[in-house]
Design a protein around this motif. Structure first.
Motif, PDB file in Angstrom:
ATOM      1  N   TRP A 183       0.929  -1.246  -0.033  1.00 47.01           N
ATOM      2  CA  TRP A 183      -0.154   0.241   0.116  1.00 47.01           C
ATOM      3  C   TRP A 183       0.980   1.239  -0.092  1.00 47.01           C
ATOM      4  N   MET A 184       0.647   2.090  -0.778  1.00 44.02           N
ATOM      5  CA  MET A 184       1.158   3.577  -0.797  1.00 44.02           C
ATOM      6  C   MET A 184       1.016   4.413   0.332  1.00 44.02           C
ATOM      7  N   LEU A 185       1.939   4.871   1.162  1.00 45.52           N
ATOM      8  CA  LEU A 185       1.838   5.698   2.243  1.00 45.52           C
ATOM      9  C   LEU A 185       2.339   6.970   1.825  1.00 45.52           C
ATOM     10  N   ASN A 186       1.736   8.035   1.418  1.00 51.56           N
ATOM     11  CA  ASN A 186       2.193   9.104   0.982  1.00 51.56           C
ATOM     12  C   ASN A 186       2.039  10.119   2.276  1.00 51.56           C
ATOM     13  N   TYR A 187       2.232   9.983   3.360  1.00 47.57           N
ATOM     14  CA  TYR A 187       2.082  10.851   4.435  1.00 47.57           C
ATOM     15  C   TYR A 187       3.240  11.831   4.683  1.00 47.57           C
ATOM     16  N   TRP A 188       4.583  11.375   4.290  1.00 48.90           N
ATOM     17  CA  TRP A 188       5.533  12.035   4.656  1.00 48.90           C
ATOM     18  C   TRP A 188       6.369  12.666   3.026  1.00 48.90           C
ATOM     19  N   LEU A 208       1.573   8.391  -7.675  1.00 50.60           N
ATOM     20  CA  LEU A 208       0.706   7.423  -6.836  1.00 50.60           C
ATOM     21  C   LEU A 208      -0.059   7.990  -5.757  1.00 50.60           C
ATOM     22  N   ASN A 209      -1.300   7.351  -5.383  1.00 52.10           N
ATOM     23  CA  ASN A 209      -2.209   8.004  -4.666  1.00 52.10           C
ATOM     24  C   ASN A 209      -2.135   7.050  -3.271  1.00 52.10           C
TER      25      ASN A 209
END
Length: 396
Positions: A183-188, A208-209
């Motif tokens: 899973w993509m984790l774009n938080y940072w 990527l979302n």
């Protein structure tokens, strides 16, 4: 003229034949070979070829496709044999609110709650992390009053209602996939997260979302940073992906063919049944110094709803009270797998030792699990300490 026409027809036929039968070889004479004994150079048409093949030489597109296949990539990339869990699992008949004022009073009557006289409070809710559930909200004399238990009321000024629970991210599998995924984790990410042609290289332009699921075909280190390969020429930094690498071999000590695997480094959970991957999702485990303890455990209690309270520090500065925690599986003293309605995001360490899931994911796991099922918790990075003296009973 007839001879030229015949030559043209033969060439055209050869081109048509090669396009209709793409796995046939195309022959070309090599200028380096001369004389009647010269062997033709046989070039393979685009395809995947084994190293032992001798009737043609893979080059260009053939070599590219063959190299991809050796990395586990076959074009077009097949979809995961998985589907999201039933959205109905995320529905719950309990409403929650955060207690925003420390020492908020709980009153024994509606009249006392409306008056707001703290001296008449039946008790107070102390702690820095307190959530309650309520069955009813009513307005009396212009004041919002919440029923949090039979004979117990709180004022709306002390509460902040939770409107929408975090969406579930779990996937149910029809069979074990052949490659890893995550899973993509774009938080940072400082901005839109784009794939790179090579580790640390130029952007491909593909964005990527958050929580997008991608395949992972391998990894490579560059300047002390790990990159995951998610496509033929697409790479993403490891810190932005929560990866699951399917492993259908039971961990040492597991008796039987079903178990839950928790990866503390990747912040993922995988469920195996009959030695096949059947479910996977992202989690939130214990943050330093409230780590989730690595080891092999067994579920010893299942509770559809339960209250959680306590403190792990001697001065009780981290005291907590959580009402009606849903879909709880206790497996290691006070540590449990459970739904965390108070978590807005998953995929990184946050808890006081428990393994937090979205309410929907926890519901799926609760329905699948039975008391006695194995829970294997590990950290492939080796960062999480294993010294038993560092661990107390655990918390939420």
């Amino acid at each position: 003229m007839k001879q030229r026409l015949l030559v043209f027809e033969l060439v055209l036929f050869g081109l048509l034949f090669s396009s209709m039968f793409p796995f046939q070889a195309v022959l070309a004479s090599s200028p380096a070979q001369a004389g009647p004994a010269a062997e033709p150079v046989v070039l393979c048409l685009p395809g995947i070829y084994s190293a032992s093949r001798r009737d043609c030489t893979p080059a260009g597109p053939s070599q590219y496709l063959t190299d991809l296949a050796s990395a586990g990539i076959v074009l077009p990339i097949p979809p995961l044999p998985a589907a999201p869990i039933d959205p109905a699992l995320a529905q719950i008949d309990t409403r929650y609110a955060e207690v925003i004022n420390k020492g908020a009073p709980v009153y024994g009557s509606i009249a006392d709650a409306v008056a707001g006289n703290k001296k008449q409070a039946a008790r107070t809710l102390n702690g820095d992390f307190v959530y309650i559930s309520y069955s009813e909200m009513q307005e009396v004399s212009g004041k919002k009053i919440y029923t949090i238990a039979p004979g117990a009321w709180m004022r709306g000024a002390d509460l902040s209602r939770i409107g929408v629970l975090p969406a579930q991210q779990g996937l149910v599998f029809s069979r074990t996939p052949t490659s890893a995924f995550g899973w993509m984790l774009n938080y940072w990410a400082p901005g839109p997260l784009e794939t790179r042609y090579t580790p640390g290289g130029n952007s491909t332009g593909r964005v990527l979302n958050l929580y997008e699921v991608v395949p992972v075909f391998g990894e490579q280190s560059l300047d002390e940073e790990t990159w995951y390969r998610i496509g033929p020429d697409e790479w993403v930094q490891q810190k932005y992906i929560a990866r699951v690498t399917p492993n259908t071999t039971p961990p040492n000590g597991v008796a039987g063919d079903r178990w839950i695997e928790v990866n503390l480094f990747e912040q993922t959970l995988a469920v195996y049944d009959k030695r096949q991957l059947v479910f996977a999702t992202i989690i939130a485990s214990g943050i330093d110094p409230f780590w989730t303890r690595p080891g092999l455990f067994q579920v010893y209690k299942k509770l559809e709803k339960t209250d959680m309270s306590g403190a792990t520090l001697a001065d009780r500065s981290d005291a907590y009270f959580l009402q009606d925690v849903p879909w709880t599986l206790y497996y290691d003293d006070a540590r449990a797998l459970h739904g965390a309605y108070w978590r807005a995001k998953m995929g990184f360490t946050q808890s006081h030792g428990c393994i937090n899931l979205t309410v929907g994911d926890a519901h799926w796991l609760f329905d699948w699990a039975a008391e006695g099922d194995w829970v294997y918790v590990w950290d492939p990075s080796g960062v999480t300490p294993v010294d038993p003296s560092l661990y107390g009973p655990g918390g939420y």
